[in-house]
Design a protein around this motif. Sequence first.
Motif, PDB file in Angstrom:
ATOM      1  N   ARG A  47       0.964  -1.295  -0.073  1.00  0.00           N
ATOM      2  CA  ARG A  47       0.066   0.129  -0.029  1.00  0.00           C
ATOM      3  C   ARG A  47       0.921   1.256  -0.116  1.00  0.00           C
ATOM      4  NH1 ARG A  47      -5.004  -2.032   2.812  1.00  0.00           N
ATOM      5  NH2 ARG A  47      -4.286  -4.368   2.842  1.00  0.00           N
ATOM      6  N   GLU A  48       1.850   1.290   1.005  1.00  0.00           N
ATOM      7  CA  GLU A  48       2.606   2.456   1.017  1.00  0.00           C
ATOM      8  C   GLU A  48       3.475   2.793  -0.120  1.00  0.00           C
ATOM      9  OE1 GLU A  48       2.572   0.317   3.570  1.00  0.00           O
ATOM     10  OE2 GLU A  48       1.284   1.536   5.161  1.00  0.00           O
ATOM     11  N   GLN A  57       9.623   4.863   5.810  1.00  0.00           N
ATOM     12  CA  GLN A  57       8.463   4.284   6.366  1.00  0.00           C
ATOM     13  C   GLN A  57       7.542   5.204   6.698  1.00  0.00           C
ATOM     14  OE1 GLN A  57       8.206   0.980   7.704  1.00  0.00           O
ATOM     15  NE2 GLN A  57       6.149   1.485   7.987  1.00  0.00           N
ATOM     16  N   HIS A  58       8.078   6.632   7.007  1.00  0.00           N
ATOM     17  CA  HIS A  58       6.980   7.479   7.454  1.00  0.00           C
ATOM     18  C   HIS A  58       6.412   8.220   6.228  1.00  0.00           C
ATOM     19  CE1 HIS A  58       9.209   6.661  11.515  1.00  0.00           C
ATOM     20  NE2 HIS A  58       8.235   6.039  11.499  1.00  0.00           N
ATOM     21  N   VAL A  59       7.249   8.421   5.312  1.00  0.00           N
ATOM     22  CA  VAL A  59       6.958   9.131   4.027  1.00  0.00           C
ATOM     23  C   VAL A  59       5.676   8.091   3.379  1.00  0.00           C
ATOM     24  CG1 VAL A  59       7.532   9.641   1.692  1.00  0.00           C
ATOM     25  CG2 VAL A  59       9.096  10.073   3.619  1.00  0.00           C
ATOM     26  N   SER A  72       3.927   5.979   5.017  1.00  0.00           N
ATOM     27  CA  SER A  72       2.637   6.182   5.809  1.00  0.00           C
ATOM     28  C   SER A  72       1.830   7.323   5.437  1.00  0.00           C
ATOM     29  CB  SER A  72       3.063   6.090   7.432  1.00  0.00           C
ATOM     30  OG  SER A  72       3.406   4.727   7.659  1.00  0.00           O
ATOM     31  N   VAL A  73       2.615   8.387   5.644  1.00  0.00           N
ATOM     32  CA  VAL A  73       1.705   9.686   5.203  1.00  0.00           C
ATOM     33  C   VAL A  73       1.132   9.706   3.581  1.00  0.00           C
ATOM     34  CG1 VAL A  73       1.977  12.176   4.863  1.00  0.00           C
ATOM     35  CG2 VAL A  73       3.069  11.277   6.890  1.00  0.00           C
ATOM     36  N   TYR A 119       0.155   7.063   2.250  1.00  0.00           N
ATOM     37  CA  TYR A 119      -1.012   6.381   2.095  1.00  0.00           C
ATOM     38  C   TYR A 119      -2.087   7.111   2.727  1.00  0.00           C
ATOM     39  CZ  TYR A 119      -3.964   2.286   3.018  1.00  0.00           C
ATOM     40  OH  TYR A 119      -5.152   1.294   3.528  1.00  0.00           O
ATOM     41  N   LEU A 120      -1.921   7.523   3.933  1.00  0.00           N
ATOM     42  CA  LEU A 120      -2.933   8.344   4.397  1.00  0.00           C
ATOM     43  C   LEU A 120      -3.602   9.563   3.317  1.00  0.00           C
ATOM     44  CD1 LEU A 120      -1.540   9.131   8.189  1.00  0.00           C
ATOM     45  CD2 LEU A 120      -3.481   7.567   7.503  1.00  0.00           C
ATOM     46  N   ILE A 121      -2.600  10.027   2.665  1.00  0.00           N
ATOM     47  CA  ILE A 121      -3.366  11.149   1.919  1.00  0.00           C
ATOM     48  C   ILE A 121      -3.496  10.701   0.501  1.00  0.00           C
ATOM     49  CG2 ILE A 121      -2.325  13.224   0.542  1.00  0.00           C
ATOM     50  CD1 ILE A 121      -2.881  13.840   3.320  1.00  0.00           C
ATOM     51  N   TYR A 164      -7.287  11.045  -0.718  1.00  0.00           N
ATOM     52  CA  TYR A 164      -7.941  12.310  -0.756  1.00  0.00           C
ATOM     53  C   TYR A 164      -7.275  12.825  -2.070  1.00  0.00           C
ATOM     54  CZ  TYR A 164      -9.177  10.591   3.772  1.00  0.00           C
ATOM     55  OH  TYR A 164      -9.732   9.887   4.709  1.00  0.00           O
ATOM     56  N   ILE A 206      -0.135  19.279  -0.847  1.00  0.00           N
ATOM     57  CA  ILE A 206       0.221  17.921   0.068  1.00  0.00           C
ATOM     58  C   ILE A 206       0.904  17.045  -0.710  1.00  0.00           C
ATOM     59  CG2 ILE A 206      -1.031  16.178   1.092  1.00  0.00           C
ATOM     60  CD1 ILE A 206      -2.699  18.060   2.464  1.00  0.00           C
ATOM     61  N   ILE A 224       4.830  15.559  -0.341  1.00  0.00           N
ATOM     62  CA  ILE A 224       5.296  14.091  -0.103  1.00  0.00           C
ATOM     63  C   ILE A 224       6.151  13.653  -1.206  1.00  0.00           C
ATOM     64  CG2 ILE A 224       3.944  11.710  -0.237  1.00  0.00           C
ATOM     65  CD1 ILE A 224       1.863  12.784   1.010  1.00  0.00           C
ATOM     66  N   THR A 261      -0.802  24.276   5.317  1.00  0.00           N
ATOM     67  CA  THR A 261      -0.516  22.948   4.614  1.00  0.00           C
ATOM     68  C   THR A 261       0.663  22.325   5.190  1.00  0.00           C
ATOM     69  OG1 THR A 261      -1.853  23.797   3.049  1.00  0.00           O
ATOM     70  CG2 THR A 261      -1.180  21.614   2.699  1.00  0.00           C
ATOM     71  N   ILE A 272       1.513  19.018   6.995  1.00  0.00           N
ATOM     72  CA  ILE A 272       2.068  17.842   6.518  1.00  0.00           C
ATOM     73  C   ILE A 272       3.454  17.352   7.562  1.00  0.00           C
ATOM     74  CG2 ILE A 272       3.807  17.078   4.783  1.00  0.00           C
ATOM     75  CD1 ILE A 272       0.987  16.158   3.997  1.00  0.00           C
ATOM     76  N   LEU A 292       1.843  15.665  10.337  1.00  0.00           N
ATOM     77  CA  LEU A 292       1.444  14.368  10.024  1.00  0.00           C
ATOM     78  C   LEU A 292       2.695  13.458  10.035  1.00  0.00           C
ATOM     79  CD1 LEU A 292      -1.323  13.288   9.500  1.00  0.00           C
ATOM     80  CD2 LEU A 292      -0.816  13.399   7.001  1.00  0.00           C
ATOM     81  N   TYR A 293       3.836  14.001   9.435  1.00  0.00           N
ATOM     82  CA  TYR A 293       5.066  13.179   9.368  1.00  0.00           C
ATOM     83  C   TYR A 293       5.356  12.974  10.920  1.00  0.00           C
ATOM     84  CZ  TYR A 293       6.585  13.678   4.652  1.00  0.00           C
ATOM     85  OH  TYR A 293       6.515  13.618   3.042  1.00  0.00           O
ATOM     86  N   VAL A 318       3.097  10.266  12.660  1.00  0.00           N
ATOM     87  CA  VAL A 318       3.159   9.014  12.025  1.00  0.00           C
ATOM     88  C   VAL A 318       4.193   8.297  12.547  1.00  0.00           C
ATOM     89  CG1 VAL A 318       3.768   7.900   9.853  1.00  0.00           C
ATOM     90  CG2 VAL A 318       1.748   9.311   9.947  1.00  0.00           C
ATOM     91  N   THR A 350      -1.875   2.350   8.719  1.00  0.00           N
ATOM     92  CA  THR A 350      -0.440   2.450   8.112  1.00  0.00           C
ATOM     93  C   THR A 350       0.593   2.370   9.191  1.00  0.00           C
ATOM     94  OG1 THR A 350       0.998   3.566   6.658  1.00  0.00           O
ATOM     95  CG2 THR A 350      -0.767   4.956   7.645  1.00  0.00           C
TER      96      THR A 350
END
Lengths: 369, 514
Positions: A11-12, A140-142, A144-145, A147-149, A152, A277, A281, B452, B456, B459-460, B463, B477
């Motif tokens: 997913r990520e 990993q966190h990039v 995750s974010v 995937y969250l975004i 949308y 956003i 990312i 924004t 972000i 959010l980083y 997470v 996630t």
Amino acid sequence: MKQQPGKLGIREFVAIAVLMVGAKATEDTPAILFSKVQNAAWMIPILSAVFFFIPLYLLIKTMSLYQGKDLFSVIKKLLGKYIGFIVCLVIFVISSFAVSFDTRTYTNIIRAFYFTTTPNLIIYTMLMLTCAYGAKKGLQHVGSVSYLIVFYSLVSLYIALGISTQKSNIHAMFPLWGPGYAELIKHSSMKLTIFAEFFILTMLIPYVKSNKVFRKGTWIAYVYICIQISAATLLFICMFDESLGGIAYPFHIAIRFISLGEYIPNVEIIFFIIWIITAFIRFSAFLYINALMFGRLFKIKDFEYLIPSLTTIYLMIGIIPESPMDVTLMLKPLIQNMAGPLFAFISIILWLVALVKGEFKHAKNKNSM
Amino acid sequence: MRKKISKLWKKGLNTEPEFNEETNTEIIELKKQDISADYDQNLATFKSLFSVPDNIDVKVREFTITTLNRRGFIIYLSSMVGLQIIMDSIMEPLLDNEHPAKNIPDIVSYPIASTKKNIGEITEFITGGNTALFVDGDDQCYLFETTQISGRSIEKSDNEVIVKGAKEAFNERVIDNIALIRKKIKNENLLVETQTISKRSRNNVFLVYQKDLVNEELLKTIKDKLSSLDVDSLIDLSILEQHLEERPRSLFPTLLYTERPDRASAYIEEGHIVLLMENSPASLILPATFWALFHSPEDHYLRTPYGNFIRFLRFLALFVAVFTSSIYIAITNFHVGMIPPDLLMAIAGTRERVPFPSIIEVLMMEIAFELIREAGLRVPSPIGPTIGIVGALILGQAAVQANIISPIVIIVIALSGLSSFIISDISMNFAIRITRFLFIFSAGFMGIYGVTALFIGGLYYVVSLKSFGTPYFAPMTPHSFSSKDLLIRHVPMVERFRPGYLKPKDMVKQRKES
């Protein structure tokens, strides 16, 4: 309580890939395509996808020989220490300039459309700071974010494109073949750069759960993105027709055109939020990959610490061009015309070397044993 | 090299003077010894340890045990024991026993008893409310668990109010709290372990978990962390929470603090570990994710559509609470074109006579709102409603009339303030209220772009948080197997799995009917 950094799930990974490459539909790529082949521009992403499929397939096949190794290690292994190093360096330099000019393009867009009085440097610095922070947090966190975004982001893109169909005219896509087959094929092969990120993404193989996940994720993202960019370009063609030639950033003009009913005439800020956003990312992932490349190139283990300094360098390179025109018309084409074909060439060479060296047979023997 | 520099740096900055403890090695040495068989020596030892007679609630009573015809004494803290119990079941048999018997357990009928020899251990038991009985010529001490501390009875949950479902809440007596959990999980695999975590006041923490569910590695991590604490006193669970957290300075909580036993037992059933402490009317659930902090137990008690409805409301409230003020500032200052002309006119009209820039306006009102809120919490309850009226009337109405605040700002602040109450977890609530201010500043600085960027960045950061190794947004996630009880919940029949990030010994909650 320190844990091993987790690996990216499918997913990520797909989310990162989609956001990284899919964002191209919303910057100047459609306009550049249009300037070359006019109303057949929407076919280029599909055709280039077909062309780039072969090298990418070969590359992934070669990579699968070396489980859990990234692109640079494979290059060094196959091409030898010195040639390998030079090839890797070239890839790194190209990708570095690509990041610099791409971030500059985004800064230009933000300045031109949304913050007309803010100095370029401030917009640029904020963009880079946020991205560097994200990249520093780790892949990993990039993932995750993103995937969250991603959900949308895509929905808002569809909504924007969907609403803009109201003002578009399907006849603009004819004549279907634009300037003719020959032109189309010529430019498609030059625009392989659209998918060049997939070549770079192979750097992430050691950080993805398994080779299978990587393969599957790459193909899902590949097919999806080729459709998305093509559809977006088609919509812009239908919306602007001939005038697309004079528009630098069609997505942003489009979201200025559209409105949600009579009462809310200007909705561009809503789409701007999602778009920016996505940009954050995208460049976080880019910065991380570039730092990773640099780390692999010069054998630096804790490459995460390089991210702030690399970001500063990119910022400084990106701020050099005086005007947005310099970036779009002079510098970016330089990278764009070079990167895609070169990466495709490297992929094929890698496969050939592996074939000649008999690595495939080797692997087969190993498996059969 | 870097380490050296930072060490030097720290040395230069560290101005804490060195304190030397007054020596009490004598007492420490004494505590390591065993008691002797000599009656007088024991009496003297314990009298000196407990500073009798200066220490008024330490009672020592000497007597002769009639049956054995030996001297003995009991020592206890009168404020922590049930005096009636001591009278009836310990003293009376010792003094008036007519049947011939040879040893103490045969004489005293009190059910909960143990024997100890070490002076330190005995002292610990006495301070815990036990009664210690010493008999002349015996080299061991008899301890009776006579603890009876007065406290609150079990009451309704005050801070996590729900309409449908159990109402009782934890109180300050840990025995009651354990009973509240036990009565919900009637299973011999429910373990209540205790561990002493502080050295001077010897506070105990109780780990409650299901032995056949919990992940051993997680359990070990938590136990190690608990035993690694080196503090003199830890009087409350909320302080333990800060000791346990990986990032105690972070804005966001990573442990779930709840006063509802039903919630605690629901988490135990999923394979989480619950911590309880004496004197703390709550439990600590670990590990906790963002979802645990975001959900409310009522989501599951209500029927599925209603439960999802309040989840959506809460999600909306989260965004409204965080972003309304900042978006108002961003739009009115940077992106005026977005507002429909009529509305723009209305806003401009109300702002016409206000002398402040809108960010100052919003900040003033936000601070005022926080003041009213805090004041409303602290005032004695009879005056409480007055504060509310004063706050709402004076600060709202009058400020508008005095042209200090425009009415639209009142609406914005009221909306975001009200929404922040919907997040019931108190730590999450604080996190949201504070991030709101950060967003206001970023909106004032760079409009939507600033908001924004901060979002972000935030959010980083969020997470990357971890609670005992569990990522904050798990199982969404990084993805792990679960019954997908995240933004929306499913009907209970479909939620068949325990969360995968806990790696429980048994993943499946309900087997599929075959």
